[in-house]
Design a protein around this motif. Structure first.
Motif, mmCIF file in Angstrom:
data_model
loop_
_atom_site.group_PDB
_atom_site.id
_atom_site.type_symbol
_atom_site.label_atom_id
_atom_site.label_comp_id
_atom_site.label_asym_id
_atom_site.label_seq_id
_atom_site.Cartn_x
_atom_site.Cartn_y
_atom_site.Cartn_z
ATOM 1 N N ALA A 57 53.141 38.652 6.871
ATOM 2 C CA ALA A 57 51.486 38.853 6.341
ATOM 3 C C ALA A 57 50.894 38.392 7.969
ATOM 4 C CB ALA A 57 51.643 37.660 5.279
ATOM 5 N N SER A 58 49.712 39.132 7.477
ATOM 6 C CA SER A 58 48.437 38.698 8.431
ATOM 7 C C SER A 58 47.259 38.281 7.738
ATOM 8 C CB SER A 58 48.097 40.238 9.272
ATOM 9 O OG SER A 58 47.792 40.797 8.203
ATOM 10 N N ARG A 59 47.405 37.872 6.562
ATOM 11 C CA ARG A 59 46.344 37.446 5.911
ATOM 12 C C ARG A 59 46.750 36.369 5.093
ATOM 13 N NH1 ARG A 59 41.372 40.907 3.129
ATOM 14 N NH2 ARG A 59 41.062 41.944 5.170
ATOM 15 N N PHE A 60 46.015 35.302 4.933
ATOM 16 C CA PHE A 60 46.646 33.987 4.163
ATOM 17 C C PHE A 60 45.199 33.228 3.384
ATOM 18 C CE2 PHE A 60 49.757 34.613 7.376
ATOM 19 C CZ PHE A 60 50.943 34.170 6.886
ATOM 20 N N ARG A 61 45.864 32.734 2.151
ATOM 21 C CA ARG A 61 44.687 32.307 1.326
ATOM 22 C C ARG A 61 45.214 30.475 1.717
ATOM 23 N NH1 ARG A 61 45.357 33.770 -3.698
ATOM 24 N NH2 ARG A 61 43.958 35.501 -3.071
ATOM 25 N N ILE A 62 44.233 29.682 2.131
ATOM 26 C CA ILE A 62 44.586 28.454 2.395
ATOM 27 C C ILE A 62 43.779 27.569 1.034
ATOM 28 C CG2 ILE A 62 44.530 26.495 4.063
ATOM 29 C CD1 ILE A 62 44.010 28.685 6.193
ATOM 30 N N THR A 63 44.375 26.571 0.541
ATOM 31 C CA THR A 63 43.721 25.932 -0.530
ATOM 32 C C THR A 63 43.888 24.538 -0.116
ATOM 33 O OG1 THR A 63 43.846 27.806 -1.854
ATOM 34 C CG2 THR A 63 43.390 25.558 -2.881
ATOM 35 N N ILE A 64 43.168 23.631 -0.041
ATOM 36 C CA ILE A 64 43.426 22.170 0.234
ATOM 37 C C ILE A 64 42.435 21.467 -0.843
ATOM 38 C CG2 ILE A 64 42.898 20.501 2.060
ATOM 39 C CD1 ILE A 64 44.470 22.635 3.348
ATOM 40 N N THR A 65 43.514 20.646 -1.485
ATOM 41 C CA THR A 65 42.698 19.841 -2.473
ATOM 42 C C THR A 65 42.913 18.420 -2.404
ATOM 43 O OG1 THR A 65 43.758 21.502 -4.011
ATOM 44 C CG2 THR A 65 42.629 19.644 -5.087
ATOM 45 N N ASP A 66 41.916 17.391 -2.636
ATOM 46 C CA ASP A 66 42.061 16.124 -2.321
ATOM 47 C C ASP A 66 41.542 15.401 -3.458
ATOM 48 O OD1 ASP A 66 39.197 15.636 -2.120
ATOM 49 O OD2 ASP A 66 39.203 16.406 -0.041
ATOM 50 N N ASN A 67 41.812 14.015 -3.595
ATOM 51 C CA ASN A 67 41.305 13.432 -4.528
ATOM 52 C C ASN A 67 40.190 12.556 -4.162
ATOM 53 O OD1 ASN A 67 42.852 11.546 -3.073
ATOM 54 N ND2 ASN A 67 43.649 10.385 -4.582
ATOM 55 N N GLY A 68 39.310 12.855 -3.219
ATOM 56 C CA GLY A 68 38.292 12.315 -2.626
ATOM 57 C C GLY A 68 37.129 11.863 -3.521
ATOM 58 N N PRO A 69 36.018 11.466 -2.889
ATOM 59 C CA PRO A 69 35.025 11.130 -3.649
ATOM 60 C C PRO A 69 34.329 12.199 -4.041
ATOM 61 C CG PRO A 69 34.538 10.964 -1.141
ATOM 62 C CD PRO A 69 35.762 11.209 -1.396
ATOM 63 N N GLY A 70 34.615 13.573 -3.644
ATOM 64 C CA GLY A 70 33.655 14.815 -4.230
ATOM 65 C C GLY A 70 32.436 14.864 -3.308
ATOM 66 N N ILE A 71 31.853 16.036 -3.357
ATOM 67 C CA ILE A 71 30.447 16.031 -2.664
ATOM 68 C C ILE A 71 29.353 16.361 -3.711
ATOM 69 C CG2 ILE A 71 29.472 17.560 -0.844
ATOM 70 C CD1 ILE A 71 32.339 18.260 -0.201
ATOM 71 N N VAL A 72 28.356 15.874 -3.575
ATOM 72 C CA VAL A 72 27.128 16.133 -4.340
ATOM 73 C C VAL A 72 26.635 17.326 -4.251
ATOM 74 C CG1 VAL A 72 26.119 13.736 -4.449
ATOM 75 C CG2 VAL A 72 25.225 15.316 -2.602
ATOM 76 N N ARG A 73 26.222 18.008 -5.398
ATOM 77 C CA ARG A 73 25.914 19.555 -5.498
ATOM 78 C C ARG A 73 25.085 20.112 -4.210
ATOM 79 N NH1 ARG A 73 22.064 22.233 -8.795
ATOM 80 N NH2 ARG A 73 21.445 20.031 -9.384
ATOM 81 N N GLN A 74 24.017 19.481 -3.838
ATOM 82 C CA GLN A 74 23.231 20.067 -2.978
ATOM 83 C C GLN A 74 23.657 20.060 -1.698
ATOM 84 O OE1 GLN A 74 22.837 17.713 -5.054
ATOM 85 N NE2 GLN A 74 20.620 17.341 -5.957
ATOM 86 N N GLN A 75 24.576 19.107 -1.275
ATOM 87 C CA GLN A 75 25.185 18.845 0.032
ATOM 88 C C GLN A 75 26.356 20.123 0.300
ATOM 89 O OE1 GLN A 75 24.201 17.508 2.657
ATOM 90 N NE2 GLN A 75 22.389 16.552 1.631
ATOM 91 N N ILE A 76 26.915 20.660 -0.678
ATOM 92 C CA ILE A 76 28.172 21.626 -0.679
ATOM 93 C C ILE A 76 27.654 22.654 0.441
ATOM 94 C CG2 ILE A 76 29.774 23.015 -2.052
ATOM 95 C CD1 ILE A 76 29.477 21.143 -4.200
ATOM 96 N N PRO A 77 26.544 23.445 0.247
ATOM 97 C CA PRO A 77 26.632 24.700 0.878
ATOM 98 C C PRO A 77 26.359 24.296 2.232
ATOM 99 C CG PRO A 77 25.125 24.894 -0.846
ATOM 100 C CD PRO A 77 25.784 23.483 -0.960
ATOM 101 N N PRO A 78 25.473 23.403 2.905
ATOM 102 C CA PRO A 78 25.356 22.962 4.277
ATOM 103 C C PRO A 78 26.727 22.617 4.934
ATOM 104 C CG PRO A 78 24.097 21.597 3.016
ATOM 105 C CD PRO A 78 24.553 22.556 1.968
ATOM 106 N N ILE A 79 27.478 21.671 4.251
ATOM 107 C CA ILE A 79 28.614 21.148 4.847
ATOM 108 C C ILE A 79 29.652 22.267 5.216
ATOM 109 C CG2 ILE A 79 30.704 19.938 4.090
ATOM 110 C CD1 ILE A 79 29.105 17.888 2.857
ATOM 111 N N PHE A 80 29.847 23.180 4.257
ATOM 112 C CA PHE A 80 30.968 24.329 4.364
ATOM 113 C C PHE A 80 30.400 25.417 5.048
ATOM 114 C CE2 PHE A 80 32.487 21.613 0.871
ATOM 115 C CZ PHE A 80 33.848 21.401 1.491
ATOM 116 N N ALA A 81 28.906 25.758 5.361
ATOM 117 C CA ALA A 81 28.550 26.974 5.813
ATOM 118 C C ALA A 81 27.228 26.704 6.514
ATOM 119 C CB ALA A 81 27.973 28.068 4.588
ATOM 120 N N LYS A 82 27.170 25.773 7.399
ATOM 121 C CA LYS A 82 26.260 25.432 8.563
ATOM 122 C C LYS A 82 27.072 24.665 9.635
ATOM 123 C CE LYS A 82 21.841 23.304 8.961
ATOM 124 N NZ LYS A 82 20.951 24.184 9.812
#
Lengths: 367, 648
Positions: free
Chosen positions: B104-129
């Motif tokens: 395979a040359s393409r993979f889907r990576i899924t990481i799940t944790d039991n952490g504190p979670g992220i507040v809604r507003q912060q999700i986009p900048p954390i993952f895409a900035k």
């Protein structure tokens, strides 16, 4: 095993003595111990009067209840057992066969009694020394590694061998040449020439040098094995042949000469029967390249090992004669060594036609 | 790391008429100058972030996501429970079945944790900035440092597969779970939200990130598998489930139930800053006086010390910080360097700890001997750091027994000398993150080479790692780990760091040496005892043959055996082989494994983690303690060992 009728030979009795050591010690609740003379430079002395290297009095104890020696002790007893078996069966064998005969896995373990031949060989020498039995008497032989040709007749196993009629290949010297096995029936030669290298021996044999100068040609292909040394000694002793030695001009050549003349350090106990104190060194001397106008370019530069070995030789008591010190120092100062083969630079038959005749005529040799 | 700023445009006054007219005018050139966004820069230079080739890129993506998950859990005081899932994905259209993992040359990576979670507003900048994060501006030990990692991974996925990053996050059982699909606008370095909605999610709390990237899955060195295994060694408090692309499920149980102590945040130490940094701090400070600035914005500077620094720099303590620039600032900088200041506080660090390292090594690596050393904190360039080293030696009792069995066959000549000459493996960590690339550029590796392992009874050829079945563990914990590049692959060489590593390794080596010597002694003692027993039989047999079979065999054997018993001191030597208090055989922080049992404090597997107050829902109680390896000291150890060998 042994027939009742046959009486045990002296050597056999000596070997059985090893078992007695163990039995007697066990009876007295003592540690079974074999005493073995030390075989090293520190335990040899040069007897100036006899011209021989002699073994000193120092002995080492090999006891069983000592962690460091237990295995060796066990192996020694094992090898003694194998040697005794040879005596009883009246067979001769090689060092390697002794090793295989004594090798097996110890019961209840994965350990072998012997792992390599390097372990058993010194034990045989130990037994030779401590039992004062020669290797030949122990029925252990080495490979036939020598050739002889010349006006002499030998009897080997009842076969008459005329060494003057064996072409240029000569007679291959067996490793055991004691009178029981090999008799010298007749010898009309005037002297014996012992050559270090088989190639030069071939040259002399092919040129029928022995016929013209009425001599016996002998080679040991390098360091001469016991058989060759013993045969030379017998011819020297029984037929009064003067012995001349022809070796390469390098420290190893000098040492080969000294082994023939005074005996070796390792086998000092056998010097009595092997050494030829009157043997003469005809060449190649470090003075020869100049005297015989060998060009400098056929020499080989002495390497570090050569130099170290030459310096060791300078320290040996049996090389203390002035002429010898001068000989070795001359080689060291020239920084070159010469092989016998280098004489071919002048002419293929230079050795036969020029070099040796002139040497013998001028009596140009070292003692 | 700052974004490359706008360059000064080379607008020189027109040159005298003598000079040839330039082919492109300064105005034209000026018009071409424009700002480069940091994301554009990293799109072109993705190798700087560890995306050089598909195999490494896959690892980097997993690594960044797991690092973030662990950091978040630990900061929130939750024992991490992480699931890593890799799936091969069909190339292009969704219809075709995915190829086998190795192709395979393409993979889907899924990481799940039991952490504190992220507040809604912060999700986009954390993952895409890029360069957006909580960790850059504070001096506190954490895995991530810059706020590049996960956004860069998302950007890489976007670049190679065009797929957005999918995030599910929930902050508590009462709050709803949010689902986001985000991409990065590389021109502006701003997040673009493709989809957002509230969904039902089975987890009461935590975050799940899904990335689809181009990659290659290959086991072996520097693989995802190796990363996961090494992560567990340094983080035994983590429960990790790894679903490989080949469909296997690897469970790594928690073996240490204490969260690492939460590191404190500290102010920078005066020795650690450079002139430019000082100038910036002078501008930004809220203090009105220079002395107040020094005492307030730095650690370990008391008001008195601040006055001393001002005096040394020839400045007034009452000077306004904003007015200190140019020569005066340089003098201040020199003044700081010339003043003796206490080393920075070390509570900003959270080392793994000897017990936890032991637990990690013991769980993941089969061996006969384990040890761990934590050095006291030290300082480089004003940054406090702690070095920890560990060592696992041997092949484990199972393999030793296997070899024993093989030896039952008689050995042929030359076989006895056969021994494997494998080299030791060095595993390196920075702030609990395994470093898998650029081993030879790393100070940890160099320190291993520098240590004279031969002194500790381990073979080592010149300029090489020691040989033998050995794993060497080196960890550096610091508020700022000096990496040689942004992709965080190797630790730069500072004398202070190297010295600390060397000291830690030497201590490990000394303990290993002591262990090996003791084992050797016990072995030789055993041999001593055995040797006579074995050889007596041979000697007696030989003597019997020499005497033509007329020997009283039993009598001689008996006599010799009695003597052997007396010589070896009988049962007394057992005591010699016993323990002498302290740790296992007197070694601190070590574990020794023998076929009869394990010595030393071995933490048993903790599956049902003792629930920490902050996590109401601990993992399900799957209590399958590892059966084979149980801590247990046998009292008559030497005796039982002997008995076991005799049987063998």
């Amino acid at each position: 095993m042994a027939q009742k009728a046959r009486t045990a030979t002296a050597v056999e009795k000596k070997l059985i003595g090893v078992a007695d050591v163990v039995i007697h010690a066990a009876e007295r609740r003592q540690d079974p111990t074999l005493t073995i003379p030390v075989r090293s430079l520190s335990n040899v002395t040069f007897n100036d009067r006899k011209g021989l290297i002699e073994m000193g009095k120092r002995k080492q104890a090999r006891s069983f209840f000592n962690v460091g020696m237990a295995k060796k002790f066990m192996q020694t007893v094992l090898v003694a057992d194998a040697l005794c078996e040879l005596q009883r069966a009246n067979l001769t064998t090689s060092l390697r066969e002794i090793y295989y005969r004594s090798k097996h896995t110890i019961k209840n373990s994965h350990e072998n009694t012997l792992d390599t031949q390097d372990e058993s060989d010194p034990l045989i020498e130990d037994l030779e020394v401590s039992l004062e039995a020669l290797r030949e008497e122990l029925h252990v032989r080495a490979e036939n590694a020598g050739s002889i040709v010349g006006p002499l007749v030998l009897v080997d196993d009842g076969d008459r061998v005329d060494c003057a009629r064996l072409g240029k290949g000569g007679y291959s010297v067996p490793s055991i040449v004691e009178p029981e096995y090999l008799q010298i029936r007749q010898c009309t030669a005037d002297f014996l020439l012992l050559v270090e290298k088989g190639t030069q021996w071939n040259r002399l044999s092919e040129d029928k040098f022995w016929r013209r100068y009425n001599c016996v040609l002998l080679t040991g292909n390098g360091q001469p094995p016991r058989g060759v040394r013993r045969l030379a000694r017998r011819l020297h002793e029984e037929k009064r042949l003067p012995v001349y030695v022809l070796v390469d001009n390098d420290p190893w050549g000098y040492y080969i000469y000294s082994v023939i003349k005074q005996g070796s350090i390792n086998l000092a106990f056998e010097s009595q029967r092997m050494a030829i104190p009157k043997a003469k060194f005809v060449g190649l001397s470090s003075a020869d390249p100049e005297a015989y106008e060998l060009p400098r370019n056929v020499g080989i530069k002495l390497n570090d090992k050569d130099v170290a070995r030459a310096k060791e030789l300078l320290g040996y008591t049996w090389f203390q004669k002035k002429s010898w010190q001068a000989e070795i120092k001359r080689m060291l100062s020239s920084g070159l060594k010469y092989e016998l083969d280098a004489l071919a630079n002048k002419d293929f038959q230079f050795l036969t036609k020029k070099y040796l005749p002139r040497k013998l005529k001028e009596q140009d040799w070292l003692d | 790391m700052a974004a490359p700023g706008r360059k000064e445009s080379p607008s020189k006054p027109d040159s005298p008429a003598a000079l040839p007219k330039p082919t492109v005018s300064a105005v034209e050139m000026g018009a071409r100058q424009r700002e480069i966004s940091v994301s554009e820069f990293f799109t072109k230079n993705r190798h700087l972030l560890g995306f050089d080739n598909p195999r490494k890129a896959l690892l980097t993506c997993v690594k960044e996501a797991v690092d973030n998950a662990l950091d978040a859990c630990e900061e929130a005081g939750i024992l991490p429970d992480v699931v890593v899932k890799l799936e091969a994905v069909a190339n292009g259209s969704n219809g075709t079945t995915p190829p086998p993992a190795s192709q395979a040359s393409r993979f889907r990576i899924t990481i799940t944790d039991n952490g504190p979670g992220i507040v809604r507003q912060q999700i986009p900048p954390i993952f895409a900035k890029l360069l957006y994060g909580s960790k850059f501006h504070r001096l506190r030990m954490s895995r991530g440092q810059q706020g590049i990692g996960i956004s860069a991974a998302g950007m890489y996925g976007q670049l190679t597969t065009g797929k957005p990053v999918q995030i599910i996050s929930r902050t508590s059982a009462r709050a709803p779970a949010h689902y986001f699909e985000v991409q990065i606008d590389t021109k502006k370095n701003e997040p673009m939200i493709l989809e957002k909605k509230q969904i039902d999610w089975e987890s009461p709390r935590g975050t799940q990130v899904t990335l689809e990237v181009e990659g290659r899955y290959q086991k072996g060195r520097a693989s995802v598998d190796e990363y996961v295994e090494q992560t567990i060694i340094a983080n035994p408090h983590v429960k990790l489930t790894y679903l490989t692309p080949e469909g296997e499920t690897k469970e790594f149980r928690r073996t240490y139930d204490q969260l690492p102590a939460a590191p404190r945040e500290i102010k920078p130490h005066p020795y650690g800053i450079e002139l430019g940094m000082l100038l910036k701090m002078l501008q930004d400070t809220k203090s009105h006086w220079l002395s107040g600035f020094l005492a307030g914005d730095f650690s370990r500077v008391s008001p008195r010390l601040a006055e001393d620094i001002c005096k040394a720099a020839g400045l007034s303590p009452r000077a306004r910080p904003r007015d200190v620039h140019g020569q005066a600032a340089e003098n201040l900088y020199k003044g700081i360097q010339a003043t003796k200041i206490m080393a920075p506080p070390t509570n900003c660090l959270s080392p793994i700890g000897e017990q936890a390292i032991l637990a990690g090594l013991y769980q993941q690596i089969k061996g006969d001997f384990y040890t761990a050393v934590s050095r006291p904190p030290a300082v480089y360039r004003g940054n406090p750091f702690v070095i920890e080293a560990g060592l696992a030696y041997g092949k484990g009792p199972e393999q030793a027994q296997e070899r024993q069995a093989r030896k039952e066959i008689p050995l042929a000549e030359g076989e006895a000398a056969e021994n494997d000459s494998e080299l030791a493996r060095v595993i390196r960590y920075a702030n609990r993150v395994p470093l898998l690339y650029q081993q030879s550029a790393c100070v940890c590796y160099k320190a291993v080479l520098d240590t004279t392992w031969r002194n500790y009874g381990v073979a080592q050829s010149r300029g090489a790692v020691p040989s033998g079945p050995m794993v060497i563990f080196v960890h550096m914990a610091s508020v700022w780990v000096p990496f040689t590049s942004e992709s965080k692959e190797a630790i730069a060489e500072y004398d202070e760091i190297r010295k600390e590593i060397t000291l830690a390794l030497r201590e490990c080596g000394r303990r290993l040496g002591a262990f090996l010597r003791r084992r050797e002694r016990a072995h030789s003692e055993f041999r001593r005892r055995n040797i006579f027993e074995l050889y007596i039989e041979e000697v007696v047999e030989s003597c019997n043959r020499l005497k033509s079979g007329k020997l009283a065999v039993a009598k001689l054997r008996d006599q010799l055996q009695k003597m052997a018993m007396k010589r070896t001191g009988g049962e007394k030597t057992d005591e010699l082989l016993g323990q002498n208090g302290g740790g296992p055989e007197g070694l601190p922080h070590s574990i020794i494994v023998t076929p009869e049992g394990v010595e030393g404090a071995v933490p048993a597997a903790i599956d049902a983690a003792p629930v920490v107050a902050a996590s109401p829902n601990g993992g399900p109680a799957a209590t399958a303690a590892r059966p084979a390896r149980r801590a247990g000291k046998t009292k008559g150890r030497a005796k039982s060992k002997r008995a076991a060998r005799k049987r063998g």
